[in-house]
Design an enzyme around this catalytic site. Structure first.
Site, PDB file in Angstrom:
ATOM      1  N   ASP A  32      39.315   5.094   9.679  1.00  0.00           N
ATOM      2  CA  ASP A  32      38.164   4.368  10.227  1.00  0.00           C
ATOM      3  C   ASP A  32      37.746   3.279   9.242  1.00  0.00           C
ATOM      4  OD1 ASP A  32      35.874   5.153  12.576  1.00  0.00           O
ATOM      5  OD2 ASP A  32      35.253   3.789  10.970  1.00  0.00           O
ATOM      6  N   ILE A  33      37.406   2.112   9.757  1.00  0.00           N
ATOM      7  CA  ILE A  33      37.032   0.975   8.911  1.00  0.00           C
ATOM      8  C   ILE A  33      35.686   1.198   8.203  1.00  0.00           C
ATOM      9  CG2 ILE A  33      35.812  -0.462  10.615  1.00  0.00           C
ATOM     10  CD1 ILE A  33      37.548  -2.831   9.637  1.00  0.00           C
ATOM     11  N   ASN A  86      33.072  10.764  20.927  1.00  0.00           N
ATOM     12  CA  ASN A  86      31.954  10.115  21.597  1.00  0.00           C
ATOM     13  C   ASN A  86      32.450   9.585  22.940  1.00  0.00           C
ATOM     14  OD1 ASN A  86      30.215  10.494  19.365  1.00  0.00           O
ATOM     15  ND2 ASN A  86      31.078   8.706  18.358  1.00  0.00           N
ATOM     16  N   GLU A  94      31.353   3.343  21.077  1.00  0.00           N
ATOM     17  CA  GLU A  94      31.252   1.894  20.873  1.00  0.00           C
ATOM     18  C   GLU A  94      32.552   1.169  21.199  1.00  0.00           C
ATOM     19  OE1 GLU A  94      29.655   1.488  16.917  1.00  0.00           O
ATOM     20  OE2 GLU A  94      27.644   2.027  17.618  1.00  0.00           O
ATOM     21  N   VAL A  95      33.681   1.826  20.949  1.00  0.00           N
ATOM     22  CA  VAL A  95      34.974   1.218  21.283  1.00  0.00           C
ATOM     23  C   VAL A  95      35.505   1.909  22.535  1.00  0.00           C
ATOM     24  CG1 VAL A  95      37.342   0.813  20.521  1.00  0.00           C
ATOM     25  CG2 VAL A  95      35.461   0.650  18.861  1.00  0.00           C
ATOM     26  N   HIS A  99      39.283   7.754  21.472  1.00  0.00           N
ATOM     27  CA  HIS A  99      39.679   8.063  20.092  1.00  0.00           C
ATOM     28  C   HIS A  99      38.975   9.331  19.642  1.00  0.00           C
ATOM     29  CE1 HIS A  99      36.249   5.342  20.163  1.00  0.00           C
ATOM     30  NE2 HIS A  99      35.802   5.954  19.086  1.00  0.00           N
ATOM     31  N   HIS A 101      37.600  11.352  16.372  1.00  0.00           N
ATOM     32  CA  HIS A 101      37.238  11.214  14.957  1.00  0.00           C
ATOM     33  C   HIS A 101      37.575  12.528  14.242  1.00  0.00           C
ATOM     34  CE1 HIS A 101      34.408   7.655  15.366  1.00  0.00           C
ATOM     35  NE2 HIS A 101      34.380   8.103  16.611  1.00  0.00           N
TER      36      HIS A 101
HETATM   37  P1  5GP Z   1      32.832   5.250  18.515  1.00  0.00           P
HETATM   38  O1  5GP Z   1      31.404   4.965  18.200  1.00  0.00           O
HETATM   39  O2  5GP Z   1      33.344   4.361  19.607  1.00  0.00           O
HETATM   40  O3  5GP Z   1      33.130   6.695  18.716  1.00  0.00           O
HETATM   41  O4  5GP Z   1      33.640   4.893  17.182  1.00  0.00           O
HETATM   42  C1  5GP Z   1      34.322   3.698  16.980  1.00  0.00           C
HETATM   43  C2  5GP Z   1      34.816   3.745  15.560  1.00  0.00           C
HETATM   44  O5  5GP Z   1      35.773   2.741  15.388  1.00  0.00           O
HETATM   45  C3  5GP Z   1      33.711   3.511  14.519  1.00  0.00           C
HETATM   46  O6  5GP Z   1      33.642   4.639  13.634  1.00  0.00           O
HETATM   47  C4  5GP Z   1      34.165   2.239  13.812  1.00  0.00           C
HETATM   48  O7  5GP Z   1      33.898   2.251  12.427  1.00  0.00           O
HETATM   49  C5  5GP Z   1      35.652   2.206  14.109  1.00  0.00           C
HETATM   50  N1  5GP Z   1      36.205   0.864  14.163  1.00  0.00           N
HETATM   51  C6  5GP Z   1      35.704  -0.188  14.854  1.00  0.00           C
HETATM   52  N2  5GP Z   1      36.477  -1.278  14.690  1.00  0.00           N
HETATM   53  C7  5GP Z   1      37.506  -0.890  13.885  1.00  0.00           C
HETATM   54  C8  5GP Z   1      38.641  -1.593  13.361  1.00  0.00           C
HETATM   55  O8  5GP Z   1      38.863  -2.774  13.597  1.00  0.00           O
HETATM   56  N3  5GP Z   1      39.480  -0.868  12.566  1.00  0.00           N
HETATM   57  C9  5GP Z   1      39.265   0.451  12.285  1.00  0.00           C
HETATM   58  N4  5GP Z   1      40.159   1.046  11.476  1.00  0.00           N
HETATM   59  N5  5GP Z   1      38.205   1.130  12.768  1.00  0.00           N
HETATM   60  C10 5GP Z   1      37.329   0.469  13.558  1.00  0.00           C
END
Ligand code: 5GP
Ligand code: ZN
Length: 116
Positions: A32-33, A86, A94-95, A99, A101
């Protein structure tokens, strides 16, 4: 089907950077970034599936779960770790590409969030 403006589809295709920690024919994994714990890995289907709500492929579901556990073992998270998925807006997603975690390497709080 890949989505043109999907960040995880772009990482999968290599058009934006993201070091793959694991890859097979169905799934890949990246760090994760913005890590929320010493180990914070995302396990992602190669196919663009928007969220767990849209996941219809039972074999892919099994593979995602198995790879998450395998990466936790590789990261030596024997003391414990957490899997978070999520899902959709109220789930804090958010994405919009499914995915998982994998979080570990410290004692995690009791809150059910990837941001604990
Ligand atoms: P969500 O809130 O959708 O469950 O989590 C999305 C996750 O994707 C977040 O923890 C965020 O830090 C990670 N993320 C978003 N953009 C990128 C990216 O460009 N590269 C990587 N490695 N992680 C990302
Ligand atoms: Zn995608």
């Amino acid at each position: 089907m890949a989505s043109d403006d999907c960040i995880f589809c772009k990482i999968r295709a290599g058009s934006i950077p993201g070091k793959k920690l694991f890859e097979d024919e169905l799934v890949f994994a990246i760090a994760d970034i913005h890590p929320q714990a010493p180990t914070h890995i995302l396990v992602i289907p190669k196919e663009h599936v928007a969220s767990l709500w849209e996941l219809a492929d039972e074999r892919l579901a099994g593979r995602l779960l198995f790879v998450a556990a395998e990466l936790a073992r590789e990261a030596r998270l024997a003391e414990g770790w957490r899997l978070i998925v999520n899902t959709r807006e109220h789930g804090g997603q958010e994405v919009s590409h499914l995915h998982l975690h994998v979080l570990g390497g410290r004692a995690l709080g009791r809150m059910l969030s990837a941001r604990t």
